[in-house]
Design an enzyme around this catalytic site. Structure first.
Site, PDB file in Angstrom:
ATOM      1  N   SER A 144       0.853  -1.186   0.000  1.00 24.98           N
ATOM      2  CA  SER A 144       0.000   0.000   0.000  1.00 24.98           C
ATOM      3  C   SER A 144       0.881   1.224   0.000  1.00 24.98           C
ATOM      4  O   SER A 144       2.014   1.199   0.495  1.00 24.98           O
ATOM      5  CB  SER A 144      -0.891   0.007   1.250  1.00 24.98           C
ATOM      6  OG  SER A 144      -1.500   1.269   1.441  1.00 24.98           O
ATOM      7  N   TYR A 157      -1.412  -0.412   9.993  1.00 23.85           N
ATOM      8  CA  TYR A 157      -1.499  -0.958   8.641  1.00 23.85           C
ATOM      9  C   TYR A 157      -0.277  -0.543   7.821  1.00 23.85           C
ATOM     10  O   TYR A 157       0.341  -1.366   7.136  1.00 23.85           O
ATOM     11  CB  TYR A 157      -2.784  -0.464   7.986  1.00 23.85           C
ATOM     12  CG  TYR A 157      -2.967  -0.848   6.537  1.00 23.85           C
ATOM     13  CD1 TYR A 157      -3.166  -2.171   6.179  1.00 23.85           C
ATOM     14  CD2 TYR A 157      -2.971   0.119   5.534  1.00 23.85           C
ATOM     15  CE1 TYR A 157      -3.351  -2.523   4.850  1.00 23.85           C
ATOM     16  CE2 TYR A 157      -3.161  -0.228   4.210  1.00 23.85           C
ATOM     17  CZ  TYR A 157      -3.350  -1.545   3.867  1.00 23.85           C
ATOM     18  OH  TYR A 157      -3.533  -1.895   2.549  1.00 23.85           O
ATOM     19  N   LYS A 161       2.548  -3.070   6.191  1.00 25.30           N
ATOM     20  CA  LYS A 161       2.803  -3.113   4.756  1.00 25.30           C
ATOM     21  C   LYS A 161       4.242  -2.692   4.434  1.00 25.30           C
ATOM     22  O   LYS A 161       4.847  -3.204   3.488  1.00 25.30           O
ATOM     23  CB  LYS A 161       1.807  -2.228   4.021  1.00 25.30           C
ATOM     24  CG  LYS A 161       0.396  -2.797   3.983  1.00 25.30           C
ATOM     25  CD  LYS A 161       0.341  -4.167   3.320  1.00 25.30           C
ATOM     26  CE  LYS A 161      -1.077  -4.603   3.003  1.00 25.30           C
ATOM     27  NZ  LYS A 161      -1.124  -5.965   2.422  1.00 25.30           N
TER      28      LYS A 161
END
Length: 268
Positions: A144, A157, A161
């Site tokens: 991402s 998150y 990632k």
């Protein structure tokens, strides 16, 4: 252009919707034999299931789930050539975006890392021996732009990632000389159920800025994130990059991070 994927065996995690569904559909259209791994099937995935695309119901956030998906490829199709570690995003039961580091507990961090980092680690661990038996293959990890553009939004998150990106380069260095190419596709905001489901990101975003979901999806999200294209990304646009990296046509591409970000990342 023939991508050379006819009868190659591919595992796609998180394949029931969004980017994973588009990737599984495209790999199948290119002639690959596909194992689509997810906790549940969807009507869209059901349309693809036949003798050339099978679904395996696994929880990819558990220690055994990713390995089960890899094992199914060997059992059904006799080997493995491609692994797409696509599963990720909010762990089961979580809703993103979350707007501050201080909102996160140890439980939140552990769930995020299991779902986004350890799922890839476990899948690769199971896949490497099978790929080496074939003389090599391709691993594509989906991360991402949160991995590249640090933010107080979805900080767990982004960290997970970013770790997948580092893992990708490390794996490429170790296994590239043995024929296994490992690359990352880095999407920006993609118009998937993560955004569109009731109570999903569009609704959370709308509540935070005093707007409504349709305005967020059609305009505000792109404006707020300064997307050069002015719109959220179509899952197929990400799938196309994944499938190209899965192909022997990308034989000299390894350890790379391919952006499909609508112009979000503006640094040089």
């Amino acid at each position: 252009m023939d991508l050379g994927l006819q009868n190659k065996v591919a595992v796609v995690t998180g394949a029931s919707k969004g980017i994973g569904l588009a990737t599984a559909r495209t790999l199948k259209a290119e002639g690959a034999l596909v194992v689509a791994a997810s906790r549940r099937r969807t009507a869209e995935l059901d349309e693809l299931v036949d003798e050339r695309l099978v679904h395996v119901a696994v929880d990819l956030a558990t220690p055994q789930g990713p390995g089960q998906a890899i094992t199914e490829a060997e059992r059904v199709f006799g080997g493995l050539d491609v692994v797409v570690n696509n599963v990720g995003g909010p762990p089961p039961g979580a809703v993103l975006p979350r707007f501050s580091f201080t909102e996160l507990t140890d439980t939140d961090w552990a769930a995020m890392l299991d779902f986004n980092l350890m799922s890839a680690v476990r899948a690769v661990r199971a896949a490497i021996p099978l790929l080496l038996e074939r003389g090599g293959g391709a691993i594509v990890n989906v991360t991402s732009t949160h991995a590249l553009v640090a933010s107080g939004v979805n900080v767990d998150y982004g960290a997970a990632k970013a770790a997948v990106g580092n893992l990708t380069q490390a794996l490429s260095e170790e296994f590239g000389p043995r024929g296994i190419r490992v690359n990352t596709v880095v999407p920006g905001p993609v118009l998937t159920p993560w955004w569109t489901d009731e109570g999903g990101a569009a609704d959370v975003f709308a509540a935070a800025i005093g707007s409504d979901r349709e305005t967020v999806l059609n305009r505000k999200a792109a404006e707020t994130m300064h997307l050069t294209t002015g719109r959220l990304i179509d899952p197929q646009e990400v799938a196309d990059a994944i499938v190209l990296l899965s192909s022997p046509r990308s034989a000299s591409t390894t350890g790379s991070a391919v952006l499909v970000d609508a112009g979000l990342c503006k640094t040089v």
